[in-house]
Design a protein around this motif. Sequence first.
Motif, PDB file in Angstrom:
ATOM      1  N   GLU A  97      30.829  83.153  13.041  1.00  0.00           N
ATOM      2  CA  GLU A  97      30.532  84.204  12.066  1.00  0.00           C
ATOM      3  C   GLU A  97      29.182  83.932  11.405  1.00  0.00           C
ATOM      4  O   GLU A  97      28.367  84.835  11.246  1.00  0.00           O
ATOM      5  CB  GLU A  97      31.636  84.287  11.012  1.00  0.00           C
ATOM      6  N   LYS A  98      28.944  82.687  11.063  1.00  0.00           N
ATOM      7  CA  LYS A  98      27.655  82.313  10.464  1.00  0.00           C
ATOM      8  C   LYS A  98      26.512  82.541  11.455  1.00  0.00           C
ATOM      9  O   LYS A  98      25.445  83.010  11.077  1.00  0.00           O
ATOM     10  CB  LYS A  98      27.713  80.855  10.018  1.00  0.00           C
ATOM     11  N   PRO A 115      27.416  92.090  24.327  1.00  0.00           N
ATOM     12  CA  PRO A 115      28.819  92.522  24.440  1.00  0.00           C
ATOM     13  C   PRO A 115      29.808  91.362  24.320  1.00  0.00           C
ATOM     14  O   PRO A 115      30.973  91.578  23.969  1.00  0.00           O
ATOM     15  CB  PRO A 115      28.885  93.165  25.831  1.00  0.00           C
ATOM     16  N   GLU A 116      29.358  90.145  24.547  1.00  0.00           N
ATOM     17  CA  GLU A 116      30.233  88.984  24.451  1.00  0.00           C
ATOM     18  C   GLU A 116      30.805  88.781  23.046  1.00  0.00           C
ATOM     19  O   GLU A 116      31.854  88.168  22.883  1.00  0.00           O
ATOM     20  CB  GLU A 116      29.484  87.704  24.886  1.00  0.00           C
ATOM     21  N   PHE A 121      34.961  88.811  17.850  1.00  0.00           N
ATOM     22  CA  PHE A 121      35.212  89.740  16.750  1.00  0.00           C
ATOM     23  C   PHE A 121      35.610  91.097  17.318  1.00  0.00           C
ATOM     24  O   PHE A 121      35.109  91.501  18.354  1.00  0.00           O
ATOM     25  CB  PHE A 121      33.945  89.951  15.900  1.00  0.00           C
ATOM     26  N   GLY A 122      36.438  91.812  16.602  1.00  0.00           N
ATOM     27  CA  GLY A 122      36.724  93.190  16.969  1.00  0.00           C
ATOM     28  C   GLY A 122      35.595  94.089  16.499  1.00  0.00           C
ATOM     29  O   GLY A 122      34.704  93.667  15.749  1.00  0.00           O
ATOM     30  N   LYS A 123      35.631  95.343  16.922  1.00  0.00           N
ATOM     31  CA  LYS A 123      34.571  96.289  16.524  1.00  0.00           C
ATOM     32  C   LYS A 123      34.511  96.441  15.010  1.00  0.00           C
ATOM     33  O   LYS A 123      33.429  96.565  14.438  1.00  0.00           O
ATOM     34  CB  LYS A 123      34.797  97.653  17.178  1.00  0.00           C
ATOM     35  N   ASP A 124      35.675  96.443  14.347  1.00  0.00           N
ATOM     36  CA  ASP A 124      35.693  96.606  12.894  1.00  0.00           C
ATOM     37  C   ASP A 124      34.977  95.447  12.197  1.00  0.00           C
ATOM     38  O   ASP A 124      34.223  95.652  11.254  1.00  0.00           O
ATOM     39  CB  ASP A 124      37.129  96.712  12.375  1.00  0.00           C
ATOM     40  N   LYS A 125      35.219  94.232  12.676  1.00  0.00           N
ATOM     41  CA  LYS A 125      34.584  93.054  12.074  1.00  0.00           C
ATOM     42  C   LYS A 125      33.077  93.082  12.308  1.00  0.00           C
ATOM     43  O   LYS A 125      32.295  92.769  11.397  1.00  0.00           O
ATOM     44  CB  LYS A 125      35.199  91.772  12.661  1.00  0.00           C
TER      45      LYS A 125
END
Length: 165
Positions: A97-98, A115-116, A121-125
Motif C-alpha cells: 500500500e505504501k 494491471p497486476e 487491491f480491489g478496484k474500490d481500494k
Amino acid sequence: MSLYNEWKNLVVYFVKTSGEEEFWNEYASIEEKITPQIIKNYKTTMKGNIKDLAKNFDVSLISFVGFIDGINSSLNNPINLEDITEDSEIALDINFEKLYINMLQAGTEYLYNLPEWNLIFGKDKITELKLTYGDEKTLVSPKKIGRNELCPCGSGKKYKNCCGK
C-alpha cells in the motif's frame, strides 16, 4: 566503493552525458521490468543476495541497487544502502500500500496503473487510494455568465450592462 555510491556516480554521469530526461526513461525501463514481477509475487518476501536477485530480474547489479533505492522507503525494514555489497543478503519485505501511494505521489502512471495491482487491491481500494493520495484533482470551472443573463451581483440588470462592462 560501495554499490550505492557506484549507483549515485552512474546517475550523475548519465545525467551529464545524456540528460536528465534520458536518465529517467532508462530508469523507468528498469522499474517496468521489475515491478510487475514483484507485485505478482506479493505473498512472498523475496530474499537473496543482491547479485542473484539482480540476475533473476535480468538487470545489472548497479541498476538493481538503484531500484532498491527507489523502493527503500516502501520496505517494512528499509535497507542500509551504504553497506550493501553484491553478496549482501536482503529481504524485499514490501508494504505494497505504501509502495502504491509512493508511486501515485511520484506521478509514475506507468507503474501505478499496472494491471497486476488488481491482484493485491480491489478496484474500490485502488480508486480510494488514487482519490486520497493521487496528484490529479478534478477542477470544476465556474459556469460562464451569458451577456444577456441577469447579473449575479443582484442589481437586476443584464450582465452586459452591469459587471460585464
